[in-house]
Design a protein around this motif. Sequence first.
Motif, PDB file in Angstrom:
ATOM      1  N   GLY A  66       0.793  -1.227   0.000  1.00  0.00           N
ATOM      2  CA  GLY A  66       0.000   0.000   0.000  1.00  0.00           C
ATOM      3  C   GLY A  66       0.819   1.267   0.000  1.00  0.00           C
ATOM      4  N   ASP A  67       0.409   2.199   0.862  1.00  0.00           N
ATOM      5  CA  ASP A  67       1.079   3.501   0.942  1.00  0.00           C
ATOM      6  C   ASP A  67       2.521   3.384   1.417  1.00  0.00           C
ATOM      7  OD1 ASP A  67      -1.226   4.785   0.116  1.00  0.00           O
ATOM      8  OD2 ASP A  67      -1.881   5.265   2.156  1.00  0.00           O
ATOM      9  N   HIS A  68       2.887   2.235   1.955  1.00  0.00           N
ATOM     10  CA  HIS A  68       4.237   2.036   2.481  1.00  0.00           C
ATOM     11  C   HIS A  68       5.123   1.231   1.531  1.00  0.00           C
ATOM     12  CE1 HIS A  68       3.102   3.850   6.273  1.00  0.00           C
ATOM     13  NE2 HIS A  68       1.979   3.170   6.180  1.00  0.00           N
ATOM     14  N   ASN A 136      10.855   4.860   0.830  1.00  0.00           N
ATOM     15  CA  ASN A 136       9.760   4.997   1.789  1.00  0.00           C
ATOM     16  C   ASN A 136      10.226   4.378   3.109  1.00  0.00           C
ATOM     17  OD1 ASN A 136       7.212   5.717   2.703  1.00  0.00           O
ATOM     18  ND2 ASN A 136       6.098   4.482   1.208  1.00  0.00           N
ATOM     19  N   SER A 142       2.764  -3.081   7.363  1.00  0.00           N
ATOM     20  CA  SER A 142       2.655  -3.182   5.905  1.00  0.00           C
ATOM     21  C   SER A 142       3.578  -4.236   5.313  1.00  0.00           C
ATOM     22  CB  SER A 142       2.961  -1.818   5.274  1.00  0.00           C
ATOM     23  OG  SER A 142       2.019  -0.878   5.709  1.00  0.00           O
ATOM     24  N   TRP A 183      -0.826  -3.789  -3.487  1.00  0.00           N
ATOM     25  CA  TRP A 183      -1.790  -2.680  -3.470  1.00  0.00           C
ATOM     26  C   TRP A 183      -3.092  -3.126  -4.050  1.00  0.00           C
ATOM     27  CZ3 TRP A 183       2.975  -0.333  -5.389  1.00  0.00           C
ATOM     28  CH2 TRP A 183       3.281  -0.630  -6.723  1.00  0.00           C
TER      29      TRP A 183
END
Length: 183
Positions: A66-68, A136, A142, A183
């Motif tokens: 995901g966002d990580h 990141n 995550s 994702w």
Amino acid sequence: MNFIATKLQDCYIIEPKIIADERGYFMESFNEKTFANGVGQHVHFVQDNQSFSTKGVLRGLHYQCGDHAQAKLVRVLQGEVLDVAVDIRPNSPTYGQYEAVLLSAENQKQFFVPRGFAHGFLVLSATATFFYKCDNFYNKESEGGLLFNDDALDIDWNFPLDQLIISEKDTILPTLNNAKKVW
């Protein structure tokens, strides 16, 4: 620097320009502008990691979701490893395929593993110091991973599997079909 596209979309092997003489050598290991031009995207690295391992240690296959999600630029400072990236981007034309690259202190090659890939390496020399830049920050919640010997991936580690040294955590990772989605 020479950027070599691999069979995996957006994954590159990078050969630095090494200037050597009787004193030793000099090389530019990273230049943001050169890197962006070479891989065709801007990647802002925010974290550097380093590990030391002995022969037969296999670390991976790991990724962040995901966002990580993380892109990595990896290289070996001492020793030799077989470095592996697996495309786990659901809509990618190379989904489920892998690329293996021999990285060593001698060849000074680097490997760019973009977001959406699982990554791992196997130490081939007596010891190895492995260095990587991430775009990141690490986030434990995550974490994702793939089993190193998943039949669906069919990775040729080019090493006797009964001689591998693997963490307990990595021996129970899921197969590609059962893994967390990136994702």
